[in-house]
Design an enzyme around this catalytic site. Structure first.
Site, PDB file in Angstrom:
ATOM      1  N   ARG A   1      38.696  32.138  36.273  1.00  0.00           N
ATOM      2  CA  ARG A   1      37.431  31.654  35.738  1.00  0.00           C
ATOM      3  C   ARG A   1      37.717  31.098  34.353  1.00  0.00           C
ATOM      4  O   ARG A   1      38.531  31.637  33.599  1.00  0.00           O
ATOM      5  CB  ARG A   1      36.399  32.789  35.644  1.00  0.00           C
ATOM      6  CG  ARG A   1      35.977  33.345  36.977  1.00  0.00           C
ATOM      7  CD  ARG A   1      35.279  32.308  37.843  1.00  0.00           C
ATOM      8  NE  ARG A   1      33.950  31.973  37.330  1.00  0.00           N
ATOM      9  CZ  ARG A   1      33.208  30.986  37.806  1.00  0.00           C
ATOM     10  NH1 ARG A   1      33.665  30.202  38.760  1.00  0.00           N
ATOM     11  NH2 ARG A   1      32.004  30.758  37.304  1.00  0.00           N
TER      12      ARG A   1
ATOM     13  N   ARG B   1      33.930  50.152  35.680  1.00  0.00           N
ATOM     14  CA  ARG B   1      33.951  50.681  34.309  1.00  0.00           C
ATOM     15  C   ARG B   1      32.624  50.431  33.581  1.00  0.00           C
ATOM     16  O   ARG B   1      32.531  50.594  32.376  1.00  0.00           O
ATOM     17  CB  ARG B   1      35.109  50.083  33.521  1.00  0.00           C
ATOM     18  CG  ARG B   1      35.036  48.585  33.336  1.00  0.00           C
ATOM     19  CD  ARG B   1      36.207  48.092  32.509  1.00  0.00           C
ATOM     20  NE  ARG B   1      36.033  46.678  32.171  1.00  0.00           N
ATOM     21  CZ  ARG B   1      36.760  46.037  31.285  1.00  0.00           C
ATOM     22  NH1 ARG B   1      37.691  46.663  30.630  1.00  0.00           N
ATOM     23  NH2 ARG B   1      36.548  44.754  31.033  1.00  0.00           N
TER      24      ARG B   1
END
Length: 375
Positions: free
Chosen positions: A246, A169
């Site tokens: 993360r 994207r």
């Protein structure tokens, strides 16, 4: 005592709770943090709406979501236009004609396209990893300076080890346009996200500093059904193993000056700079207070990406094949919990934008509350 116990007061939990109350249901919302609003929580510091858990810029093409939120806030006209800093060289983001002009000296879209085509011709067939995907989109120069270092800091992995879809994207434009999201609707809630969520939870009982998993049996007994928005693996005591995330660590500074970097977000794209970006919070609201006065101080946050470990805040699911398979096993367990609905970024182990979280909660609440009415 309650029709629903909602675990977590972030966007998913707040949306469901609001919808349930609107349908005449009794709701209790709990959160283990001392504040509502989850990761979108903002607090006022030196007159600035400070994004405590990282910058959140609302953007959507979903008109239903946008109109839903208008009940609870007014959005300002903020448009996300980050700047990339590569060893002191500044580039426009997303990649557009300003970027290509600075990188190569090209002036026309045709010249920029020719340069990209020349640099990406070695990638043939379907890109197999993030590096190949990035080069196929923008060529070697931009990949090396503006993608590689930032991405490897963000994910803690070599770009060749990351899946291609992470960067699919990535906006690339052959026009002079620094509008990163290019969404129909975007902005920051006037007064901050915490005020917006406070309005969503108006009239709903909220208990803060309550750890659901520590008092699960006691809390489950309070309600007919549970909406759980915490980590799905934590719910099951990590018995199949830990899902990977993360995490992000923030170094925040209040500076006795009106302007530090002149922009809300500056990404540091070289590998050597330890932080991924610096956020200057006041520029989300144009450096003004609610009365339109200039703010004399500023707050900055340096963001450091890190591997998640128990005790850290989980931010970004690592949606690779290994974690996808583990989540699928947890999902089977979740489907067996008839009294519990798992939702949101952590409950569904899904990288959600804010509008998608709200859309998902609205869709689920329609199904759930309609089903309730039919019983």
């Amino acid at each position: 005592m309650y029709d629903y116990l909602v675990v977590g007061s972030g966007l998913y939990g707040a949306t469901f709770a609001q919808q349930a109350k609107a349908h005449g249901k009794s709701v209790l919302v709990i959160d283990k943090r001392p504040n509502i609003a989850g990761n979108v929580y903002t607090e006022k510091v030196e007159g600035i709406n400070f994004h405590k858990y990282g910058a959140h810029i609302f953007h959507t093409n979903n008109r239903e979501v946008w109109e839903y939120l208008q009940q609870f806030t007014v959005f300002n006209r903020f448009t996300n236009s980050p700047v990339a800093n590569y060893k002191g060289e500044l580039y426009s983001m997303p990649f557009n004609m300003y970027t290509f002009n600075k990188m190569w000296g090209v002036v026309t879209p045709e010249e920029a396209q020719a340069k990209i085509d020349e640099q990406r011709k070695e990638i043939t067939g379907e890109p197999q990893n993030l590096e190949e995907q990035a080069i196929s989109l923008v060529g070697w120069d931009i990949y090396e300076k503006l993608v590689k270092g930032y991405t490897e800091k963000q994910w803690g992995r070599d770009c060749k080890e990351l899946p291609a879809f992470i960067i699919k994207r990535l906006p690339v434009r052959l026009i002079f346009d620094n509008n990163y999201f290019n969404a129909l609707y975007q902005g920051i809630p006037v007064g901050g996200y915490a005020m917006m969520v406070t309005n969503m939870l108006d009239g709903i009982e909220v208990r803060l500093g309550v750890d659901y998993l520590e008092k699960k049996n006691e809390l489950d007994a309070l309600a007919e059904k549970v909406i759980y928005t915490g980590p799905i693996d934590a719910y099951f005591g990590y018995k199949l193993g830990y899902l990977e995330y993360r995490s992000v660590r923030f170094e925040n500074e209040i500076l006795d000056k009106p302007n530090f970097q002149g922009n809300a977000a500056v990404n540091y794209t070289d590998r050597e700079t330890p932080w991924t970006r610096i956020i200057e919070h006041k520029w989300f609201e144009f450096g003004k207070d609610e009365n339109g006065n200039d703010l004399p101080k500023t707050i900055i946050s340096r963001e450091y990406s890190s591997e998640w470990k128990p005790g850290d805040e989980p931010y970004y699911p690592v949606n690779d094949e290994k974690n996808g398979q583990l989540y699928a096993e947890y999902k089977k367990l979740a489907d067996g919990e008839k009294k519990v609905i798992f939702g949101g970024r952590l409950g569904e182990y899904k990288y959600y934008d804010m509008d998608a979280v709200i859309a998902s909660a609205l869709e689920m609440s329609k199904r759930e509350l309609k089903q309730k009415e039919l019983i």
